[in-house]
Motif scaffolding. Sequence first.
Motif, mmCIF file in Angstrom:
data_model
loop_
_atom_site.group_PDB
_atom_site.id
_atom_site.type_symbol
_atom_site.label_atom_id
_atom_site.label_comp_id
_atom_site.label_asym_id
_atom_site.label_seq_id
_atom_site.Cartn_x
_atom_site.Cartn_y
_atom_site.Cartn_z
ATOM 1 N N GLU A 210 -1.914 2.165 8.149
ATOM 2 C CA GLU A 210 -1.153 1.702 6.977
ATOM 3 C C GLU A 210 0.331 2.014 7.113
ATOM 4 O OE1 GLU A 210 -1.948 -0.316 4.617
ATOM 5 O OE2 GLU A 210 -3.996 -0.502 5.371
ATOM 6 N N THR B 62 0.856 -1.178 0.000
ATOM 7 C CA THR B 62 0.000 0.000 0.000
ATOM 8 C C THR B 62 0.901 1.239 0.000
ATOM 9 O OG1 THR B 62 -0.072 0.205 2.403
ATOM 10 C CG2 THR B 62 -1.739 -1.225 1.361
ATOM 11 N N CYS B 63 0.304 2.382 -0.228
ATOM 12 C CA CYS B 63 1.079 3.618 -0.213
ATOM 13 C C CYS B 63 1.666 3.866 1.180
ATOM 14 C CB CYS B 63 0.191 4.775 -0.649
ATOM 15 S SG CYS B 63 1.085 6.302 -0.977
ATOM 16 N N ALA C 271 -4.179 3.735 1.765
ATOM 17 C CA ALA C 271 -4.599 2.345 1.575
ATOM 18 C C ALA C 271 -4.527 1.894 0.131
ATOM 19 C CB ALA C 271 -6.028 2.173 2.094
ATOM 20 N N PRO D 73 -2.942 0.987 -3.676
ATOM 21 C CA PRO D 73 -1.698 0.342 -4.098
ATOM 22 C C PRO D 73 -0.617 1.376 -4.370
ATOM 23 C CG PRO D 73 -3.574 -0.575 -5.279
ATOM 24 C CD PRO D 73 -4.085 0.620 -4.536
#
Length: 539
Positions: free
Chosen positions: A38, A11-12, A175, A177
Amino acid sequence: MQSSAKNGNQTCGQAAISLLEAYGVDTVFGIPGVHTLEFYRGLADSSIRHIAVRHEQGAGFMADGYARASGRPGVCILITGPGVANAATAIGQAYSDSVPMLVLSSVNARVDLGKGRGRLHEITSQQAMMAPLTAFSRTVLDPADLPEAMAEAFAVFETQRPRPVHIEVPLDVLAAPAARSAAVPSVKGRPRPDSAELRAATDLLRASSRPVMIAGGGTIDCGERVLELARRVGAPVVLTTAAKGVVPEDDPLCLGATLSLQATQDLLRSADLVIAVGTELAETDSWIDRLPLSGRLLRIDIDPATLTRDYPAEVAILGDASETLAALAERIEGAPTGGEAVTAEELDRVRRLNRESFSPLRRKHAAVLDALRAALPEDGMVATDMTQIAYTGNVYFPCRRPRCWFHPIGFGTLGYGLPAAIGAKLAQPSRAAVALVGDAGLLFTVQELGTAAELGLPVAILLWNNDGLGQIAGDMVERGIPEIGVKPRNPDYLALAKAFGCNAVRPQSLAELEAALRTAFEADRPTLIEVRQDSPFLP
């Protein structure tokens, strides 16, 4: 089972942590929250050490202390809204004192930005709140923009006046990609001095018979170059607080960080040339509106705005301090010095007058600071608060090395000392660390005793207790104002420290104080050492 972070499906938020690793970050400070999960997914797969603080202001101050001790950017991870707001004071301090800090935060989803929909942790514009406190504040609106934002942040740290950078990532972007990350780019060095400016500066130096140098925080890593030029031209060196230790304070040319003392100011008034390197010549360096600079002024700085602010310079050089000082020293090798040069006898007189100017309270401080100096190894680190004993220490406490004395000189925040000492100790675990704090300031961030105890850090917290806001109380009396709000009720500090799992002691003599400090540096936990201003063993 291989995690998504390791197989490339990040995720980022995870990618942000991977980028930190790529830039050599080994420690981050923060508190996990619902908006930063995240990032923490990335930390779980990372070699980066996470320090869980008790308050986001502590995270910012720890990142600051880490940066000052190590020379590398301190990093904190903050949650949207209150987390960022809680750390704003620490970020402002780092901005004021030119400390490299990366503030990585979440922010509400892109669809919610600026709409005031009552979302959790919402601020109308978090970026606008951070802009005045940072070199820049950037919102990453697409995962593909994250590597560039990170590259720009580290370019600030490496090529410009180092200041905090804020990068916020919306929840939906965190969240999403991650984009494929390119290699970490190389960055250009700091500005190089112009040859014409170097010639003009050389002429100025050669024409001077009574130069004095002021070295600021911009010289923190080039003390040898400062001293080399000073010796070539016969210039005494006055340090700013941010530059304590850049030149050893026992060097015959060094007058320490004494810009605020009358005898040093008189010496500056007599100089026909002042060489100001890496300093704003700010109010908080001298505590007067303007320094008495009657001679010519040569300024060297990497910040263009500093070169033209407040004091007109005969010659102003935009350039890295180390490279510029080296170039000037080479050009003036063998330059004669005039008969009016500052003599060793004059410097001894300035030092004597500075010592004699101390008030009875400052002499009490000096006795405690002498015990601290005797106990502290030469490379030991002291992080101070805005407190009277630290103000005395700024001008009195001798340092022979840089990155050993950390004071919140510009923004002037209370609560800095304890968390900054924790950050410094984490950055340099083999070096002794002291938090020099007052009773009022300690309460701003006292909860970080829990962080230090949890980590088993042998940090000494040297508490100067005068049962109030001593500086403000004195200012009120001096101006004929009734003492209002300067005598708050204090806790039992020894009991409070023990409640956090720390050692605690109140020495009964200066010898006991020195012994307690030495013991604290070898302990398996923090030690609070309380010295009361009314202690009978003080002069």
